[in-house]
Design a protein around this motif. Structure first.
Motif, PDB file in Angstrom:
ATOM      1  N   ARG A  92      -3.427  10.079   1.648  1.00 45.06           N
ATOM      2  CA  ARG A  92      -4.150   9.003   0.976  1.00 45.06           C
ATOM      3  C   ARG A  92      -3.397   7.696   1.185  1.00 45.06           C
ATOM      4  O   ARG A  92      -2.179   7.666   1.296  1.00 45.06           O
ATOM      5  CB  ARG A  92      -4.287   9.275  -0.513  1.00 45.06           C
ATOM      6  CG  ARG A  92      -5.154  10.472  -0.809  1.00 45.06           C
ATOM      7  CD  ARG A  92      -5.428  10.703  -2.262  1.00 45.06           C
ATOM      8  NE  ARG A  92      -4.392  10.203  -3.151  1.00 45.06           N
ATOM      9  CZ  ARG A  92      -4.519  10.105  -4.456  1.00 45.06           C
ATOM     10  NH1 ARG A  92      -5.625  10.467  -5.032  1.00 45.06           N
ATOM     11  NH2 ARG A  92      -3.537   9.661  -5.207  1.00 45.06           N
ATOM     12  N   VAL A  93      -4.168   6.612   1.196  1.00 38.54           N
ATOM     13  CA  VAL A  93      -3.622   5.263   1.263  1.00 38.54           C
ATOM     14  C   VAL A  93      -4.252   4.489   0.119  1.00 38.54           C
ATOM     15  O   VAL A  93      -5.475   4.479  -0.019  1.00 38.54           O
ATOM     16  CB  VAL A  93      -3.940   4.577   2.616  1.00 38.54           C
ATOM     17  CG1 VAL A  93      -3.352   3.176   2.658  1.00 38.54           C
ATOM     18  CG2 VAL A  93      -3.427   5.417   3.786  1.00 38.54           C
ATOM     19  N   GLN A  94      -3.413   3.879  -0.733  1.00 40.20           N
ATOM     20  CA  GLN A  94      -3.905   3.145  -1.900  1.00 40.20           C
ATOM     21  C   GLN A  94      -3.165   1.828  -2.034  1.00 40.20           C
ATOM     22  O   GLN A  94      -1.955   1.764  -1.806  1.00 40.20           O
ATOM     23  CB  GLN A  94      -3.661   3.945  -3.178  1.00 40.20           C
ATOM     24  CG  GLN A  94      -4.378   5.259  -3.262  1.00 40.20           C
ATOM     25  CD  GLN A  94      -3.971   5.983  -4.536  1.00 40.20           C
ATOM     26  OE1 GLN A  94      -3.124   6.871  -4.498  1.00 40.20           O
ATOM     27  NE2 GLN A  94      -4.557   5.600  -5.651  1.00 40.20           N
ATOM     28  N   LYS A  95      -3.891   0.805  -2.462  1.00 38.26           N
ATOM     29  CA  LYS A  95      -3.270  -0.491  -2.711  1.00 38.26           C
ATOM     30  C   LYS A  95      -2.584  -0.467  -4.072  1.00 38.26           C
ATOM     31  O   LYS A  95      -3.147   0.031  -5.055  1.00 38.26           O
ATOM     32  CB  LYS A  95      -4.329  -1.596  -2.686  1.00 38.26           C
ATOM     33  CG  LYS A  95      -3.746  -2.980  -2.851  1.00 38.26           C
ATOM     34  CD  LYS A  95      -4.843  -4.039  -2.752  1.00 38.26           C
ATOM     35  CE  LYS A  95      -4.236  -5.422  -2.923  1.00 38.26           C
ATOM     36  NZ  LYS A  95      -5.267  -6.457  -2.871  1.00 38.26           N
ATOM     37  N   PHE A  96      -1.363  -0.983  -4.133  1.00 40.48           N
ATOM     38  CA  PHE A  96      -0.674  -1.131  -5.407  1.00 40.48           C
ATOM     39  C   PHE A  96      -1.333  -2.260  -6.193  1.00 40.48           C
ATOM     40  O   PHE A  96      -1.658  -3.305  -5.623  1.00 40.48           O
ATOM     41  CB  PHE A  96       0.804  -1.512  -5.195  1.00 40.48           C
ATOM     42  CG  PHE A  96       1.705  -0.364  -4.880  1.00 40.48           C
ATOM     43  CD1 PHE A  96       2.306   0.364  -5.895  1.00 40.48           C
ATOM     44  CD2 PHE A  96       1.985  -0.030  -3.568  1.00 40.48           C
ATOM     45  CE1 PHE A  96       3.166   1.417  -5.606  1.00 40.48           C
ATOM     46  CE2 PHE A  96       2.844   1.019  -3.271  1.00 40.48           C
ATOM     47  CZ  PHE A  96       3.421   1.750  -4.291  1.00 40.48           C
ATOM     48  N   ALA A  97      -1.511  -2.080  -7.494  1.00 41.70           N
ATOM     49  CA  ALA A  97      -2.058  -3.138  -8.347  1.00 41.70           C
ATOM     50  C   ALA A  97      -1.096  -4.318  -8.399  1.00 41.70           C
ATOM     51  O   ALA A  97      -1.503  -5.476  -8.422  1.00 41.70           O
ATOM     52  CB  ALA A  97      -2.337  -2.611  -9.746  1.00 41.70           C
ATOM     53  N   TYR A 105       0.840  -1.190   0.000  1.00 37.21           N
ATOM     54  CA  TYR A 105       0.000   0.000   0.000  1.00 37.21           C
ATOM     55  C   TYR A 105       0.875   1.240   0.000  1.00 37.21           C
ATOM     56  O   TYR A 105       1.853   1.320   0.752  1.00 37.21           O
ATOM     57  CB  TYR A 105      -0.910   0.017   1.234  1.00 37.21           C
ATOM     58  CG  TYR A 105      -1.881  -1.129   1.241  1.00 37.21           C
ATOM     59  CD1 TYR A 105      -3.161  -0.976   0.735  1.00 37.21           C
ATOM     60  CD2 TYR A 105      -1.511  -2.377   1.731  1.00 37.21           C
ATOM     61  CE1 TYR A 105      -4.053  -2.040   0.716  1.00 37.21           C
ATOM     62  CE2 TYR A 105      -2.397  -3.447   1.716  1.00 37.21           C
ATOM     63  CZ  TYR A 105      -3.658  -3.272   1.201  1.00 37.21           C
ATOM     64  OH  TYR A 105      -4.531  -4.326   1.169  1.00 37.21           O
ATOM     65  N   ALA A 106       0.530   2.211  -0.849  1.00 36.79           N
ATOM     66  CA  ALA A 106       1.202   3.501  -0.868  1.00 36.79           C
ATOM     67  C   ALA A 106       0.537   4.380   0.188  1.00 36.79           C
ATOM     68  O   ALA A 106      -0.690   4.508   0.203  1.00 36.79           O
ATOM     69  CB  ALA A 106       1.074   4.147  -2.242  1.00 36.79           C
ATOM     70  N   VAL A 107       1.346   4.959   1.061  1.00 37.08           N
ATOM     71  CA  VAL A 107       0.831   5.819   2.126  1.00 37.08           C
ATOM     72  C   VAL A 107       1.488   7.186   1.968  1.00 37.08           C
ATOM     73  O   VAL A 107       2.702   7.310   2.062  1.00 37.08           O
ATOM     74  CB  VAL A 107       1.149   5.238   3.528  1.00 37.08           C
ATOM     75  CG1 VAL A 107       0.571   6.129   4.617  1.00 37.08           C
ATOM     76  CG2 VAL A 107       0.642   3.805   3.660  1.00 37.08           C
ATOM     77  N   SER A 108       0.673   8.192   1.702  1.00 33.70           N
ATOM     78  CA  SER A 108       1.182   9.549   1.522  1.00 33.70           C
ATOM     79  C   SER A 108       0.700  10.431   2.663  1.00 33.70           C
ATOM     80  O   SER A 108      -0.512  10.530   2.898  1.00 33.70           O
ATOM     81  CB  SER A 108       0.700  10.139   0.207  1.00 33.70           C
ATOM     82  OG  SER A 108       0.986  11.528   0.169  1.00 33.70           O
ATOM     83  N   THR A 109       1.639  11.080   3.337  1.00 30.22           N
ATOM     84  CA  THR A 109       1.227  12.074   4.330  1.00 30.22           C
ATOM     85  C   THR A 109       1.231  13.474   3.709  1.00 30.22           C
ATOM     86  O   THR A 109       0.918  14.438   4.386  1.00 30.22           O
ATOM     87  CB  THR A 109       2.136  12.039   5.581  1.00 30.22           C
ATOM     88  OG1 THR A 109       3.469  12.334   5.209  1.00 30.22           O
ATOM     89  CG2 THR A 109       2.043  10.695   6.280  1.00 30.22           C
TER      90      THR A 109
END
Length: 140
Positions: free
Chosen positions: A108-113, A100-104
């Protein structure tokens, strides 16, 4: 005299709830509790998987996250400092076999494909210590 069903249910409740969890651990960026990555873990039944709420915070500017369901309680939760190749600075949280990409920056938190080729160096782990979720920094 036979015990009633409600008495039996009440007597068995502590056993049923003994394996349930609800706890939180945070990685504070630069020691700032308002700039952090937080993982909240909850489990309703002792034999079930856990749910994770992963939150990226940079207060007071932004707060956001993602719920991840069906995670084995013993899954490894590894936090990496991602390489600078991304459009914005991110951390990569590996949850079992998923990343998961976590950006502060954008919170946002997104799952990598698909798994990134390089997650970057490990900076720590969210792990169970004495029955409670904790953030444990990687050895330097």
């Amino acid at each position: 005299m036979k015990p009633s069903a409600s008495v039996l249910l009440l007597a068995g409740a502590p056993v049923l709830l003994a394996g349930c969890v609800q706890d939180t651990a945070s990685y504070m960026i630069d020691g700032d509790r308002n700039h952090s990555i937080m993982v909240m873990r909850s489990q309703d039944l002792p034999w079930g998987d856990v749910s994770l709420a992963v939150t990226a915070a940079r207060q007071p500017d932004c707060l956001g996250g993602l719920d991840i369901k069906g995670v084995p309680r013993n899954a490894e939760l590894v936090l990496h400092q991602a390489p600078p190749d991304y459009a914005e600075p991110i951390y990569i949280l590996t949850v079992g076999k998923d990343d998961y990409a976590v950006s502060t920056q954008s919170c946002r938190v997104q799952k990598f494909a698909q798994a990134p080729a390089d997650a970057g160096p490990e900076i720590g782990r969210f792990k169970e210590v004495d029955g409670t979720l904790e953030y444990v920094a990687a050895a330097k």
